[in-house]
Design a protein around this motif. Structure first.
Motif, PDB file in Angstrom:
ATOM      1  N   GLU B 113      80.009  47.724  -1.263  1.00  9.15           N
ATOM      2  CA  GLU B 113      79.850  46.643  -2.384  1.00  9.15           C
ATOM      3  C   GLU B 113      80.384  46.911  -3.875  1.00  9.15           C
ATOM      4  N   LEU B 117      83.379  45.572  -5.614  1.00  8.71           N
ATOM      5  CA  LEU B 117      83.406  45.217  -7.135  1.00  8.71           C
ATOM      6  C   LEU B 117      84.232  45.763  -8.076  1.00  8.71           C
ATOM      7  N   MET B 171      85.650  38.958  -4.743  1.00 13.04           N
ATOM      8  CA  MET B 171      84.942  39.655  -3.855  1.00 13.04           C
ATOM      9  C   MET B 171      84.619  39.093  -2.605  1.00 13.04           C
ATOM     10  N   GLN B 175      85.824  40.952   0.791  1.00 12.98           N
ATOM     11  CA  GLN B 175      84.748  41.570   1.782  1.00 12.98           C
ATOM     12  C   GLN B 175      85.299  40.741   3.208  1.00 12.98           C
TER      13      GLN B 175
END
Lengths: 323, 180
Positions: B113, B117, B171, B175
Motif C-alpha cells: 500500500e 502510494l 493508486m 493496484q
C-alpha cells in the motif's frame, strides 16, 4: 447541485471546507447520485491511506546538525564591514611598522604618501620623491647600486608616511632591481583632507582596530584549560571540550571513555547541560570541565564555575554535588 | 518558545514537508536543517507561539524555493528527475520497515500500500505533495495552507482536489497492475 460541480467539490466537502449552503446542496445531490457517492468513498479511502503512510521519521542526525550549526558564531551584519576594515587597517599597520633596515643592495620597497613637508607644494614633494604620475604607483628597476648610493634617500623627499624596507636576505642577494612603490602626495593628502596622511590614517586604523578588538574580546573566551585524563577499570576518561557526536551537541560538559590499552572510544556521558541563549555568542556561554578526579568507582568532575558532579563509571549516572 | 521545544514539536513535519518538496531524503535533511537554523535565529522575534508552525513551514517552503531557484540556475534541478522516477523506471523511495509485531501478511499489505502510494505521490507536483501533507497530516485549513504556501485560497482548494483525484486514479491503476 449539478453533477460536475458536485465532483469538483467532493474534496473540499471531505475537508469540511464548503460553505453551509453548498454543503447542503452537495449532500442533497449525493443521495441521488451513486457515482458521486462512490467517488467520495474512494477519496476517503485515499485520504486514509495518505494519513497512514505519508509520514517518514525524521533522521536522528537532524537535531545534532541543527543545534551544532546554530551555535557557530555568526558575525552581525553591522560587524562585517567593521571586521573587513579593521583587518585591512591591521594589515596596513603591520606593513608600515615592519622593522626598518637600510638596504645595502638589491630589492627594496618604498611605501608612503610622500608629503612630509605639508608646506611644500605637491609638485615639489613629487619631484623630491622622483614620482611622475599623481595617483599612481610606480615600480622601477634600477641598476645595482652600492650601499652608499642606495641608503641616503633624501629625507625631505620621502614623506612622513614613507618608509623604506629592505627585502629579506634571500631576495636581496644578487638582486639588481629595486622596486619602489610610492603613492602620489596630492591625491592621498586630499583624500585625508590635507592632513598628514600617514599619521591620520594610522590613528584611524588604530582606533578601528581597537574597537574591533573590544568587540572581539566581548565575543570570545579563552580556550579551556587542558584537563589531565584519569584512568580506572581499564578505561581512560577524558574531558570532552569539543563536540564530536550527538551526545555532545555543544562544546563542553561531557566525559569520554576510552579503552586504556587500545585507546578505542567506548562511550560518552553528558555530565551537565548548558542552556545557551541564541542571542549571545555561543562560545562565551560555554562551560567546560576544569578538573577530573577519581573517587572510588566514580569520577568527580568540576566545571569552570566550580560546580561538582559525580559520574558513576559503571552506570554512567550523574549526581550533582552540593557546593 | 524555546528552541528545543520548537524543534521537538515541528521537526517531523518540517522534515516531511521538505521530503515531499524535494523528493529525496538527503535534500530533505538539508532543507529541514536550513529551515530550522533560520527559524531559530528569528525565534526571539516570534510574538505568537501559536503561529510557530505556520511560520516554520513557510520558512521551509522558502528554503526549498530558493534551492530550486539556485539549482535551476545551475541547471541541476535534481528533483525534476526524481519526480519523474516512475517514468524513468526508478525505484520508489525506501519503504518503511513494518514493526515486528505486525503479522507478515499485514506487513506485506502495508508495504504494498505504501509503495503504491509513493509511486502515485511521485507523479504529483512537489507543491501539491506538500499541500496534501499539510492538509492530511497536519490538519491545516485551506486558509492556513494558502498562507504557508503563498498560493491563493481558491488555488489551494483546486490543487488539493486535483492531487486527491490523481492519487485516486493512479493508486487504482497501480493496484490493478499489481493484481491487488
Amino acid at each position: 447541485m449539478e453533477h460536475k460541480t458536485c465532483r469538483e467539490n467532493l474534496s473540499a466537502y471531505l475537508d469540511g471546507e464548503l460553505p453551509p449552503g453548498e454543503r447542503l446542496s452537495l449532500e442533497s445531490h449525493l443521495t441521488g447520485c451513486a457515482e458521486c457517492s462512490r467517488e467520495l468513498a474512494e477519496l476517503k479511502r485515499v485520504s486514509a491511506i495518505v494519513k497512514k503512510h505519508l509520514m517518514e521519521p525524521e533522521p536522528l542526525s537532524l537535531r545534532a546538525a541543527v543545534f551544532a550549526k546554530k551555535r557557530e558564531p555568526v558575525l552581525s551584519a553591522w560587524l562585517k564591514p567593521a571586521a573587513v576594515l579593521s583587518a585591512a587597517a591591521a594589515g596596513l599597520l603591520i606593513f608600515l611598522n615592519l622593522p626598518k633596515h637600510q638596504p645595502s643592495e638589491g630589492l627594496s620597497c618604498s611605501v608612503g604618501f610622500g608629503s612630509a613637508d605639508l608646506g611644500r607644494p605637491a609638485e615639489t614633494a613629487r619631484a623630491a620623491n622622483g614620482q611622475q604620475v599623481p595617483g599612481s604607483l610606480k615600480m622601477e628597476a634600477e641598476p645595482d647600486r652600492s650601499a652608499a648610493a642606495a641608503a641616503p634617500a633624501p629625507t625631505a623627499g620621502r614623506g612622513a608616511g614613507e618608509k623604506r624596507y629592505a627585502a629579506p636576505a634571500f631576495a636581496r642577494k644578487g638582486t639588481l632591481a629595486q622596486a619602489k612603490f610610492a603613492g602620489a602626495a596630492g591625491s592621498v593628502s586630499s583624500f585625508f583632507g590635507g592632513a598628514a596622511p600617514a599619521a591620520v590614517f594610522s590613528g584611524e586604523a588604530a582606533s578601528l582596530s581597537a574597537s574591533a578588538g573590544k568587540a572581539a574580546d566581548k565575543a570570545k573566551r579563552a580556550a579551556p584549560a587542558e584537563v589531565p585524563d584519569v584512568a580506572a577499570d581499564g578505561m581512560r576518561f577524558s574531558a570532552a571540550h569539543w563536540r564530536e557526536n550527538a551526545v555532545s551537541p555543544v562544546n563542553g560538559g561531557s566525559v569520554r571513555a576510552y579503552d586504556a590499552r587500545s585507546g578505542k572510544f567506548l562511550w560518552e556521558a553528558r555530565v551537565y547541560q548548558i542552556a545557551e541563549d541564541a542571542d549571545e555568542e555561543a562560545d562565551v556561554q560555554q562551560v567546560h570541565i576544569a578538573a577530573l578526579a577519581l573517587k572510588g568507582k566514580k569520577l568527580e568532575i568540576t566545571d569552570e564555575r566550580g560546580n561538582r558532579y559525580l559520574l558513576d563509571i559503571s552506570t554512567r549516572k550523574v549526581d550533582k554535588l552540593p557546593r | 518558545m524555546e528552541a528545543e521545544e520548537l524543534f521537538d514539536k515541528h521537526a517531523a513535519m518540517v522534515y516531511n514537508l521538505a521530503l515531499r518538496l524535494s523528493g529525496n531524503p538527503a535534500d530533505a535533511q538539508d532543507i529541514a536543517q536550513d529551515a530550522f537554523i533560520k527559524a531559530l535565529r528569528g525565534l526571539p522575534g516570534l510574538r505568537d507561539a501559536a503561529l510557530a508552525g505556520t511560520w516554520l513551514y513557510r520558512i521551509t517552503m522558502n528554503v526549498w524555493k530558493n534551492r530550486v531557484r539556485s539549482e535551476k540556475r545551475r541547471a541541476f534541478w535534481k528533483t525534476f528527475s526524481l519526480d519523474r522516477g516512475e517514468e524513468d523506471g526508478d525505484e520508489p523511495p525506501a519503504l518503511q520497515i513494518a514493526s515486528p509485531e505486525t503479522p507478515a501478511d499485514k506487513a506485506m499489505e502495508n508495504a504494498d500500500e505504501k509503495a503504491t502510494l509513493e509511486k502515485a505521490m511521485a507523479a504529483l507536483d512537489p507543491e501539491d505533495r506538500a499541500i496534501l501533507l499539510l492538509r492530511e497530516i497536519d490538519g491545516r485549513s485551506y486558509e492556513e495552507i494558502a498562507g504557508i504556501t503563498e498560493i491563493p485560497l481558491g488555488t489551494v482548494k483546486s490543487r488539493i482536489s486535483r492531487a486527491r483525484e490523481a492519487l485516486r486514479l493512479r493508486m487504482g491503476v497501480l493496484q490493478n497492475d499489481n493484481g491487488t
